[in-house]
Motif scaffolding. Sequence first.
Motif, short mmCIF file in Angstrom:
data_model
loop_
_atom_site.label_atom_id
_atom_site.label_comp_id
_atom_site.label_asym_id
_atom_site.label_seq_id
_atom_site.Cartn_x
_atom_site.Cartn_y
_atom_site.Cartn_z
N ALA A 153 23.40 -12.21 -8.93
CA ALA A 153 22.51 -11.05 -8.98
C ALA A 153 22.50 -10.36 -7.62
O ALA A 153 22.61 -11.01 -6.57
N LEU A 154 22.38 -9.05 -7.63
CA LEU A 154 22.26 -8.26 -6.40
C LEU A 154 20.81 -7.85 -6.23
O LEU A 154 20.18 -7.37 -7.17
N VAL A 155 20.27 -8.02 -5.02
CA VAL A 155 18.86 -7.75 -4.77
C VAL A 155 18.73 -6.68 -3.69
O VAL A 155 19.24 -6.84 -2.57
N ALA A 156 18.06 -5.59 -4.01
CA ALA A 156 17.72 -4.54 -3.04
C ALA A 156 16.25 -4.68 -2.68
O ALA A 156 15.40 -4.82 -3.57
N THR A 215 -0.37 2.68 -0.52
CA THR A 215 -0.02 2.15 0.79
C THR A 215 1.44 1.70 0.75
O THR A 215 2.03 1.56 -0.33
N ARG A 216 2.00 1.46 1.90
CA ARG A 216 3.39 1.00 1.92
C ARG A 216 3.52 -0.36 1.23
O ARG A 216 4.58 -0.69 0.72
N TRP A 217 2.44 -1.12 1.19
CA TRP A 217 2.49 -2.48 0.66
C TRP A 217 2.50 -2.50 -0.87
O TRP A 217 3.08 -3.41 -1.47
N ASP A 218 1.85 -1.52 -1.50
CA ASP A 218 1.81 -1.55 -2.96
C ASP A 218 2.81 -0.59 -3.59
O ASP A 218 2.81 -0.40 -4.80
N VAL A 219 3.72 0.00 -2.78
CA VAL A 219 4.80 0.80 -3.36
C VAL A 219 6.19 0.32 -2.95
O VAL A 219 7.18 0.77 -3.52
N GLN A 220 6.29 -0.59 -1.99
CA GLN A 220 7.62 -1.12 -1.65
C GLN A 220 7.91 -2.31 -2.56
O GLN A 220 7.20 -3.31 -2.55
N VAL A 221 8.95 -2.17 -3.35
CA VAL A 221 9.27 -3.15 -4.39
C VAL A 221 10.74 -3.53 -4.30
O VAL A 221 11.54 -2.83 -3.68
N PRO A 222 11.11 -4.63 -4.95
CA PRO A 222 12.53 -4.97 -5.03
C PRO A 222 13.18 -4.36 -6.27
O PRO A 222 12.49 -3.93 -7.20
#
Length: 521
Positions: free
Chosen positions: A232-235, A428-435
């Motif tokens: 699997a590739l993870v971004a 916030t940056r914390w609740d929109v930055q996802v993998p």
Amino acid sequence: MLLLFAPALTVYSSVNAWDFAPYSLLCISGWVIGGSRLLLPATAFYWASLPFQWLGIVATTSSLLRNVDVLELALMLRTFPSTQIESALAPYLLPASGLAVALGVLAHLSARVDTSPPPLARRRSAAILLALGCGLALWIPGLLWLRAWPLNAVAVAVASASGSSALDSLLFPENSLSNPRPAGEDWRATRVPVAGEVTRETFVLVIGESVRADALRECGAPAAMPRMTSDALVACNVTAGSDATHTSVPLMVSRDLPGLQRRVPADATFLKAFERVGFHTYWLASQDATIAWPDAQTVQAVSAPGLDADVLNAPFDVMLADPHPRRAIVLHTQDAHSPYCDRISQHVAQPFTNACARLGNLPTADTLADWKAVYGNAVSTSMSFLGGVIARLEREPGAVFLIYSPDHGEALLDDHRQIYGHAMRHPTRWDVQVPAIFWANAAWRKAHPEAWRHLKANLTAPLMHADLVPTLLGAAGIRYQDGRRGVFDLTSTEVPAERSRVVQRSLGKTATWDQLVEEAR
């Protein structure tokens, strides 16, 4: 009186360009509240208005602090599991109860000072009010009155108690509580002929829930967190469309960008593009389907309580057993949504300490480590479910391609603002930055080596949710009509390192990723 008027002046004011007339709802509110005060004795007025004073404060505070419309939320409660409702409300029960008691004392003291006008004056007031009411009725359409505070609260109470959805589009015209999707739209999709003898094809989008990027081992989680399958590739640098499920998921499956005036785009989902070129489409969810109003040919929303593996594996197997040679599937999961302890499987190894008994209602500096441990266990269970999905797809004949990404992340007291959760007044940056996780079986990779190479090259680029549907369609060789600029098919296009990414703050409003990073400093 100010407490009663506060929602009419703020949350439920009529100052939007799309509305009937500026301040029309405020005029109705003034007529209802002012008329009630003039006609009712003081004791009756204060006690009768007590529930509306309480709800008015709750509504105004919820809007200012969390960007939540409590009346809209009340109509949408039918789309949430009871456990999520209880968990979300638990921290606010005590202050809400205290507010009710304080308002009760205030109503008692106010009623003791009886300043009601004499009967004759009340009769004159009634005549004036009747004349004003007739004037308003001639000016403002009748149904619009139900959107004015506090009549909208009464209407929502009646609709919630009866289970009716008849008032949804009237009370909240922007928020797509009724299906806005057109029946005939199909993105004008066409398909490049498939090379070679491919007997079956399966394309899957898994929409997760509340998984922040650094919760995965590949993105910086502690070493105890298991890694994804090796192929699997993870971004890790992906921005969600918004920080709330009810706006992020509709954006994820659309060809729109953050900043829409509507919660759900008045357009088809990408599944219609798959359907146009000969695929059978499915939507399988452990969340209510009205979150996104899916237009798949087969829609199944499983409302039974339980973990994703418990409620989705069996119907997913049924979909995979469908003999149709071409299938496009969306899985919408619960993943690691709070309460985290309800999202942890006892059949999956827990990489972190089981601290459920020590959590309390909200994280504090003293309990944050326990909260992070429990959240990590919930994410581990979520990734175990995803691993099971991949294992099932590995056994499928033909070409298979999968993308996974959660709808949003989760804030865990990460900066000086000490914010917890998601769906705040501002993201916030914390609740929109996802993998984002990409997987394809050997058959697809063999048929598309250059596309797989492009995908690998883009893993460290600044990505957006808006790139995922173009990538899934690109992996299937589907071309379609799309007027957006600045979104990319990751299997064919290099994403520029200097890229401006936007996130939805609220309906019609956006923020850039750089702004969110700066706010978190």
